[in-house]
Scaffold this motif. Sequence first.
Motif, PDB file in Angstrom:
ATOM      1  N   LEU A   4       0.758  -1.185   0.062  1.00  0.00           N
ATOM      2  CA  LEU A   4       0.000  -0.120   0.034  1.00  0.00           C
ATOM      3  C   LEU A   4       1.035   1.327  -0.019  1.00  0.00           C
ATOM      4  CD1 LEU A   4      -2.658  -1.079   2.570  1.00  0.00           C
ATOM      5  CD2 LEU A   4      -2.753  -1.439   0.077  1.00  0.00           C
ATOM      6  N   LYS A   5       0.236   2.070  -0.444  1.00  0.00           N
ATOM      7  CA  LYS A   5       1.204   3.499  -0.622  1.00  0.00           C
ATOM      8  C   LYS A   5       0.283   4.657  -0.266  1.00  0.00           C
ATOM      9  CE  LYS A   5       3.979   6.584  -3.517  1.00  0.00           C
ATOM     10  NZ  LYS A   5       4.781   6.525  -4.581  1.00  0.00           N
ATOM     11  N   VAL A   6       0.686   5.540   0.418  1.00  0.00           N
ATOM     12  CA  VAL A   6      -0.184   6.743   1.070  1.00  0.00           C
ATOM     13  C   VAL A   6       0.365   7.980   0.504  1.00  0.00           C
ATOM     14  CG1 VAL A   6      -0.543   8.184   3.079  1.00  0.00           C
ATOM     15  CG2 VAL A   6      -0.465   5.530   3.209  1.00  0.00           C
ATOM     16  N   ILE A   7      -0.715   9.024  -0.071  1.00  0.00           N
ATOM     17  CA  ILE A   7      -0.210  10.176  -0.688  1.00  0.00           C
ATOM     18  C   ILE A   7      -1.228  11.229   0.069  1.00  0.00           C
ATOM     19  CG2 ILE A   7       0.759   9.233  -2.884  1.00  0.00           C
ATOM     20  CD1 ILE A   7      -2.159  10.417  -3.950  1.00  0.00           C
ATOM     21  N   GLU A   8      -0.664  12.543  -0.047  1.00  0.00           N
ATOM     22  CA  GLU A   8      -1.538  13.591   0.599  1.00  0.00           C
ATOM     23  C   GLU A   8      -1.975  14.323  -0.385  1.00  0.00           C
ATOM     24  OE1 GLU A   8      -0.281  17.212   3.469  1.00  0.00           O
ATOM     25  OE2 GLU A   8       1.059  15.431   3.899  1.00  0.00           O
ATOM     26  N   THR A  21     -13.873  16.456   0.415  1.00  0.00           N
ATOM     27  CA  THR A  21     -12.965  15.131   0.596  1.00  0.00           C
ATOM     28  C   THR A  21     -13.670  14.067  -0.607  1.00  0.00           C
ATOM     29  OG1 THR A  21     -13.187  15.210   3.073  1.00  0.00           O
ATOM     30  CG2 THR A  21     -13.058  13.146   2.186  1.00  0.00           C
ATOM     31  N   GLN A  22     -14.992  14.422  -0.866  1.00  0.00           N
ATOM     32  CA  GLN A  22     -15.496  13.627  -2.037  1.00  0.00           C
ATOM     33  C   GLN A  22     -14.569  13.939  -3.137  1.00  0.00           C
ATOM     34  OE1 GLN A  22     -19.568  13.991  -1.796  1.00  0.00           O
ATOM     35  NE2 GLN A  22     -19.913  12.522  -0.343  1.00  0.00           N
ATOM     36  N   LYS A  23     -14.695  15.164  -3.494  1.00  0.00           N
ATOM     37  CA  LYS A  23     -13.818  15.663  -4.726  1.00  0.00           C
ATOM     38  C   LYS A  23     -12.510  15.248  -4.909  1.00  0.00           C
ATOM     39  CE  LYS A  23     -14.501  20.045  -5.949  1.00  0.00           C
ATOM     40  NZ  LYS A  23     -14.855  21.436  -6.003  1.00  0.00           N
ATOM     41  N   ALA A  24     -11.673  15.027  -3.743  1.00  0.00           N
ATOM     42  CA  ALA A  24     -10.368  14.573  -3.676  1.00  0.00           C
ATOM     43  C   ALA A  24     -10.112  13.334  -4.195  1.00  0.00           C
ATOM     44  CB  ALA A  24      -9.993  14.832  -2.273  1.00  0.00           C
ATOM     45  N   VAL A  25     -11.260  12.373  -3.401  1.00  0.00           N
ATOM     46  CA  VAL A  25     -11.149  10.884  -4.025  1.00  0.00           C
ATOM     47  C   VAL A  25     -11.592  10.708  -5.405  1.00  0.00           C
ATOM     48  CG1 VAL A  25     -12.382   8.636  -3.491  1.00  0.00           C
ATOM     49  CG2 VAL A  25     -11.805  10.160  -1.662  1.00  0.00           C
ATOM     50  N   ALA A  26     -12.633  11.505  -5.721  1.00  0.00           N
ATOM     51  CA  ALA A  26     -12.971  11.534  -7.309  1.00  0.00           C
ATOM     52  C   ALA A  26     -11.978  11.787  -8.164  1.00  0.00           C
ATOM     53  CB  ALA A  26     -14.183  12.578  -7.635  1.00  0.00           C
ATOM     54  N   GLN A  27     -11.192  12.929  -8.043  1.00  0.00           N
ATOM     55  CA  GLN A  27     -10.050  13.309  -8.772  1.00  0.00           C
ATOM     56  C   GLN A  27      -8.921  12.572  -8.782  1.00  0.00           C
ATOM     57  OE1 GLN A  27     -10.415  15.892 -10.987  1.00  0.00           O
ATOM     58  NE2 GLN A  27      -8.446  15.496 -11.643  1.00  0.00           N
ATOM     59  N   ALA A  28      -8.467  11.856  -7.679  1.00  0.00           N
ATOM     60  CA  ALA A  28      -7.463  11.007  -7.296  1.00  0.00           C
ATOM     61  C   ALA A  28      -7.541   9.672  -8.037  1.00  0.00           C
ATOM     62  CB  ALA A  28      -7.161  10.947  -6.056  1.00  0.00           C
ATOM     63  N   GLU A  54     -15.120  28.996   1.627  1.00  0.00           N
ATOM     64  CA  GLU A  54     -14.409  28.006   0.942  1.00  0.00           C
ATOM     65  C   GLU A  54     -14.187  27.123   2.072  1.00  0.00           C
ATOM     66  OE1 GLU A  54     -11.430  27.575  -2.623  1.00  0.00           O
ATOM     67  OE2 GLU A  54     -10.357  27.992  -0.887  1.00  0.00           O
ATOM     68  N   PHE A  55     -14.282  25.701   1.860  1.00  0.00           N
ATOM     69  CA  PHE A  55     -14.092  24.345   2.814  1.00  0.00           C
ATOM     70  C   PHE A  55     -12.821  23.974   2.193  1.00  0.00           C
ATOM     71  CE2 PHE A  55     -18.529  25.500   3.743  1.00  0.00           C
ATOM     72  CZ  PHE A  55     -18.671  25.366   4.671  1.00  0.00           C
ATOM     73  N   ARG A  56     -11.855  23.735   3.166  1.00  0.00           N
ATOM     74  CA  ARG A  56     -10.823  22.914   2.401  1.00  0.00           C
ATOM     75  C   ARG A  56     -10.174  21.871   3.349  1.00  0.00           C
ATOM     76  NH1 ARG A  56      -6.416  28.292   1.576  1.00  0.00           N
ATOM     77  NH2 ARG A  56      -7.581  29.028  -0.218  1.00  0.00           N
ATOM     78  N   VAL A  57      -9.811  20.840   2.923  1.00  0.00           N
ATOM     79  CA  VAL A  57      -9.160  19.461   3.420  1.00  0.00           C
ATOM     80  C   VAL A  57      -8.088  19.128   3.019  1.00  0.00           C
ATOM     81  CG1 VAL A  57     -11.537  18.679   4.161  1.00  0.00           C
ATOM     82  CG2 VAL A  57     -10.425  17.659   1.952  1.00  0.00           C
ATOM     83  N   ASN A  58      -7.080  18.491   4.008  1.00  0.00           N
ATOM     84  CA  ASN A  58      -5.817  18.114   3.558  1.00  0.00           C
ATOM     85  C   ASN A  58      -6.175  16.516   4.106  1.00  0.00           C
ATOM     86  OD1 ASN A  58      -3.405  16.744   3.825  1.00  0.00           O
ATOM     87  ND2 ASN A  58      -2.380  18.558   4.867  1.00  0.00           N
ATOM     88  N   VAL A  59      -6.034  15.574   2.999  1.00  0.00           N
ATOM     89  CA  VAL A  59      -6.470  14.163   3.200  1.00  0.00           C
ATOM     90  C   VAL A  59      -5.145  13.348   2.922  1.00  0.00           C
ATOM     91  CG1 VAL A  59      -8.545  14.607   2.743  1.00  0.00           C
ATOM     92  CG2 VAL A  59      -7.568  13.826   0.894  1.00  0.00           C
ATOM     93  N   LYS A  60      -5.347  11.958   3.325  1.00  0.00           N
ATOM     94  CA  LYS A  60      -4.339  11.069   2.803  1.00  0.00           C
ATOM     95  C   LYS A  60      -5.018   9.877   2.557  1.00  0.00           C
ATOM     96  CE  LYS A  60      -0.710  12.121   6.263  1.00  0.00           C
ATOM     97  NZ  LYS A  60       0.388  11.509   7.118  1.00  0.00           N
ATOM     98  N   LEU A  61      -4.665   9.740   1.214  1.00  0.00           N
ATOM     99  CA  LEU A  61      -5.136   8.739   0.380  1.00  0.00           C
ATOM    100  C   LEU A  61      -4.403   7.238   0.447  1.00  0.00           C
ATOM    101  CD1 LEU A  61      -6.493  10.608  -2.682  1.00  0.00           C
ATOM    102  CD2 LEU A  61      -8.150   9.656  -0.731  1.00  0.00           C
ATOM    103  N   THR A  62      -4.968   6.202   0.790  1.00  0.00           N
ATOM    104  CA  THR A  62      -4.254   4.822   0.843  1.00  0.00           C
ATOM    105  C   THR A  62      -4.756   4.094  -0.289  1.00  0.00           C
ATOM    106  OG1 THR A  62      -3.958   4.850   3.086  1.00  0.00           O
ATOM    107  CG2 THR A  62      -3.659   2.872   2.093  1.00  0.00           C
ATOM    108  N   PHE A  63      -3.590   3.395  -1.209  1.00  0.00           N
ATOM    109  CA  PHE A  63      -4.017   2.852  -2.473  1.00  0.00           C
ATOM    110  C   PHE A  63      -3.069   1.485  -2.479  1.00  0.00           C
ATOM    111  CE2 PHE A  63      -1.332   6.071  -3.852  1.00  0.00           C
ATOM    112  CZ  PHE A  63      -0.479   5.270  -4.741  1.00  0.00           C
ATOM    113  N   GLU A  64      -3.510   0.457  -2.969  1.00  0.00           N
ATOM    114  CA  GLU A  64      -2.734  -0.673  -3.209  1.00  0.00           C
ATOM    115  C   GLU A  64      -2.003  -0.606  -4.561  1.00  0.00           C
ATOM    116  OE1 GLU A  64      -3.338  -5.438  -3.949  1.00  0.00           O
ATOM    117  OE2 GLU A  64      -5.107  -4.543  -3.126  1.00  0.00           O
ATOM    118  N   ILE A  65      -0.763  -0.942  -4.432  1.00  0.00           N
ATOM    119  CA  ILE A  65       0.022  -1.062  -5.689  1.00  0.00           C
ATOM    120  C   ILE A  65       0.036  -2.392  -6.339  1.00  0.00           C
ATOM    121  CG2 ILE A  65       2.622  -0.651  -6.335  1.00  0.00           C
ATOM    122  CD1 ILE A  65       3.041   1.336  -4.370  1.00  0.00           C
ATOM    123  N   GLU A  66      -0.094  -2.283  -7.561  1.00  0.00           N
ATOM    124  CA  GLU A  66      -0.237  -3.602  -8.199  1.00  0.00           C
ATOM    125  C   GLU A  66       1.238  -4.296  -8.546  1.00  0.00           C
ATOM    126  OE1 GLU A  66      -2.606  -2.958 -11.615  1.00  0.00           O
ATOM    127  OE2 GLU A  66      -4.534  -2.770 -10.542  1.00  0.00           O
TER     128      GLU A  66
END
Length: 66
Positions: A4-8, A21-28, A54-66
């Motif tokens: 797994l990898k984590v990005i900000e 948050t939903q926009k961050a996930v959708a774009q990523a 304006e509402f702002r979020v700083n999120v960490k996304l975790t995804f699996e590397i194939e």
Amino acid sequence: MAILKVIEVLSSSEISWEEATQKAVAQASKSLKNIRSVYVQEQSALVDDGQITEFRVNVKLTFEIE
């Protein structure tokens, strides 16, 4: 065993922190596969004349590397 990898990611919305948050996930998800989770690390907002503009979020996304 999965690797797994984590990005900000930073995102914003004029409506809510949830939408930001939903926009961050959708774009990523356009360039990342296998997103497993999102962790909202920080929330902030811009204020103009006593109103949140304006509402702002700083999120960490975790995804699996194939």
